[in-house]
Design a protein around this motif. Structure first.
Motif, PDB file in Angstrom:
ATOM      1  N   LYS A 116      30.876  95.619  59.498  1.00  0.00           N
ATOM      2  CA  LYS A 116      31.512  94.638  58.613  1.00  0.00           C
ATOM      3  C   LYS A 116      31.620  93.281  59.291  1.00  0.00           C
ATOM      4  O   LYS A 116      31.441  92.243  58.656  1.00  0.00           O
ATOM      5  N   ARG A 117      31.906  93.299  60.595  1.00  0.00           N
ATOM      6  CA  ARG A 117      32.012  92.044  61.335  1.00  0.00           C
ATOM      7  C   ARG A 117      30.641  91.359  61.460  1.00  0.00           C
ATOM      8  O   ARG A 117      30.553  90.141  61.407  1.00  0.00           O
TER       9      ARG A 117
ATOM     10  N   HIS B 192      30.076  89.878  58.029  1.00  0.00           N
ATOM     11  CA  HIS B 192      30.986  88.746  57.867  1.00  0.00           C
ATOM     12  C   HIS B 192      30.446  87.509  58.585  1.00  0.00           C
ATOM     13  O   HIS B 192      30.350  86.428  58.006  1.00  0.00           O
TER      14      HIS B 192
ATOM     15  N   ASP C  66      39.598  94.308  54.587  1.00  0.00           N
ATOM     16  CA  ASP C  66      38.565  93.361  55.007  1.00  0.00           C
ATOM     17  C   ASP C  66      38.294  92.400  53.856  1.00  0.00           C
ATOM     18  O   ASP C  66      37.300  92.510  53.169  1.00  0.00           O
TER      19      ASP C  66
ATOM     20  N   LEU D 107      37.293  89.437  53.695  1.00  0.00           N
ATOM     21  CA  LEU D 107      36.083  88.629  53.739  1.00  0.00           C
ATOM     22  C   LEU D 107      34.818  89.435  53.510  1.00  0.00           C
ATOM     23  O   LEU D 107      33.722  88.899  53.597  1.00  0.00           O
ATOM     24  N   SER D 108      34.956  90.712  53.202  1.00  0.00           N
ATOM     25  CA  SER D 108      33.768  91.474  52.814  1.00  0.00           C
ATOM     26  C   SER D 108      33.419  91.190  51.352  1.00  0.00           C
ATOM     27  O   SER D 108      32.346  91.523  50.890  1.00  0.00           O
TER      28      SER D 108
ATOM     29  N   LEU E  35      34.463  85.015  50.524  1.00  0.00           N
ATOM     30  CA  LEU E  35      33.723  84.337  51.579  1.00  0.00           C
ATOM     31  C   LEU E  35      33.224  82.974  51.105  1.00  0.00           C
ATOM     32  O   LEU E  35      33.306  81.979  51.828  1.00  0.00           O
TER      33      LEU E  35
END
Length: 123
Positions: free
Chosen positions: A11-12, A15, A87, A89-90, A95
């Motif tokens: 995920k990071r 992102h 999360d 920002l997923s 985003l």
């Protein structure tokens, strides 16, 4: 079975890739792999080796530690504070909002932030 740490790291990666406006294909080319492999990394389906994570960090211009930020000693359950996803920002819309927000000049951005805070308190 996906390991929660692999999911978090993936995920990071996604992102950061979104934040810099890079496609899976572009990242894959910089790292020297197929874009399908990036897809598998981002979902946590495949574990990223240390050397590959190093290459990805270099391509995305972040330290390797970036991918582990927000990961506590215990695996965290889905769902964050105030009913937000763990999360946030997923979400592509969130985003895009963050990207647009930081494109605004700083003095106007502060005013927009204050407006958003007032509106959220009124809801």
């Amino acid at each position: 079975m996906k390991h929660p740490v692999d999911v978090h790291v993936g995920k990071r990666v996604r992102h950061r890739r979104w934040m810099v406006g890079m496609t899976q294909q572009q990242l894959a080319e910089q790292v020297g792999i197929k874009f399908q492999q990036i897809q598998k990394y981002e979902t946590g389906m495949n574990r990223i080796s240390a050397s590959r994570l190093w290459d990805i960090a270099d391509a995305l211009d972040v330290p390797v530690s970036f991918f582990f930020e927000g990961l506590s000693g215990k695996v965290e359950a889905e769902g964050g504070a105030e009913g937000l996803p763990a999360d946030i920002l997923s979400d592509k819309e969130a985003l895009e909002l963050v990207r647009s927000y930081y494109a605004i000049p700083e003095n106007q951005r502060r005013r927009l932030f204050e407006l958003a805070r007032v509106l959220s308190d009124a809801a």
